[in-house]
Design an enzyme around this catalytic site. Sequence first.
Site, PDB file in Angstrom:
ATOM      1  N   LYS A 156      22.935  38.395 -23.692  1.00 16.52           N
ATOM      2  CA  LYS A 156      24.000  37.403 -23.609  1.00 16.52           C
ATOM      3  C   LYS A 156      25.302  38.031 -23.118  1.00 16.52           C
ATOM      4  O   LYS A 156      26.061  37.412 -22.372  1.00 16.52           O
ATOM      5  CB  LYS A 156      24.205  36.718 -24.966  1.00 16.52           C
ATOM      6  CG  LYS A 156      23.068  35.766 -25.350  1.00 16.52           C
ATOM      7  CD  LYS A 156      23.338  35.073 -26.663  1.00 16.52           C
ATOM      8  CE  LYS A 156      22.201  34.117 -27.018  1.00 16.52           C
ATOM      9  NZ  LYS A 156      22.108  32.987 -26.085  1.00 16.52           N
ATOM     10  N   LYS A 190      10.559  35.645 -20.541  1.00 19.74           N
ATOM     11  CA  LYS A 190       9.782  35.090 -21.653  1.00 19.74           C
ATOM     12  C   LYS A 190      10.029  33.591 -21.785  1.00 19.74           C
ATOM     13  O   LYS A 190      11.100  33.078 -21.423  1.00 19.74           O
ATOM     14  CB  LYS A 190      10.138  35.801 -22.951  1.00 19.74           C
ATOM     15  CG  LYS A 190      11.475  35.417 -23.557  1.00 19.74           C
ATOM     16  CD  LYS A 190      11.588  35.953 -24.980  1.00 19.74           C
ATOM     17  CE  LYS A 190      12.892  35.485 -25.628  1.00 19.74           C
ATOM     18  NZ  LYS A 190      12.988  35.876 -27.046  1.00 19.74           N
ATOM     19  N   LYS A 234      12.967  28.549 -25.884  1.00 15.34           N
ATOM     20  CA  LYS A 234      13.488  27.194 -26.080  1.00 15.34           C
ATOM     21  C   LYS A 234      14.921  27.054 -25.593  1.00 15.34           C
ATOM     22  O   LYS A 234      15.416  25.948 -25.436  1.00 15.34           O
ATOM     23  CB  LYS A 234      13.392  26.793 -27.548  1.00 15.34           C
ATOM     24  CG  LYS A 234      14.181  27.651 -28.513  1.00 15.34           C
ATOM     25  CD  LYS A 234      13.993  27.150 -29.949  1.00 15.34           C
ATOM     26  CE  LYS A 234      14.754  27.993 -30.953  1.00 15.34           C
ATOM     27  NZ  LYS A 234      14.228  29.344 -31.101  1.00 15.34           N
TER      28      LYS A 234
END
Length: 249
Positions: free
Chosen positions: A33, A115, A118
């Site tokens: 991030k 990967k 969600k």
Amino acid sequence: MQSDVPAHAQLGWIMTCLSGYGELQRMTQFKDKMAKQETGITAGLFTYPSLMAADILLYDPEYVPVGQDQQQHVELTRDLAERFNKRYSDTFTIPEPLVTKVGAKIYDLQNPTKKMSKSESSPKGVIDLLDDPKSARNKIKGAVTDSLGHVAFDPENQPGVSNLLTILSALSGESIDSIVARYEGKGYGDLKEETGQAVHDFLTALQAKYKEILAEGKVDAILKEGAERASRIANKKISKVYRKVGLSL
């Protein structure tokens, strides 16, 4: 639920105090991030791996079942447990990561070098457990592959095909080598068809069980019982920890 057992947060703070700034900086989620320069990154995200370590160590497990991405967190947990034991005497079991041979990491159907997550903005590459089974099957049919035209498990050169093989193997129990042998001379369409059907059948059965559990109305009672059992174990452990670090006189 974690929030039902305050000992998680209590031990989480102690684990945070034992964690090095550099250790937490190297944790994948925070590092990714930061690299993307995302906004809203909080101290909670930075220290979350220390809380995760507490979640584990409260219950003295010998093994922790994790995906490939979570191995790093288990390694931090081991380091913190060893650090505490060395400083304050043996208190925590040093856990080992338990990673499945197949399916330890599933990749995005539209970007098979990343990967499946969600948090991705595009739903086409992600299958949720409560997705409509037909929709999930269609996502598999629309999965990105390559132009090589032969079915092989080669994550570097054929990441999309390798991801489909991994999903099919994980759901069917058949080895990847066996699946590849069956697909000699066949194309990607056949692989997508079989994998899509396996996903469809898996979600159909899982969702039927999910609806059955909800219909029984037992979830709240099970959560209450689980909170009581977890609290008995966790409270005993946090009392011992508090004595050792000097928070209890």
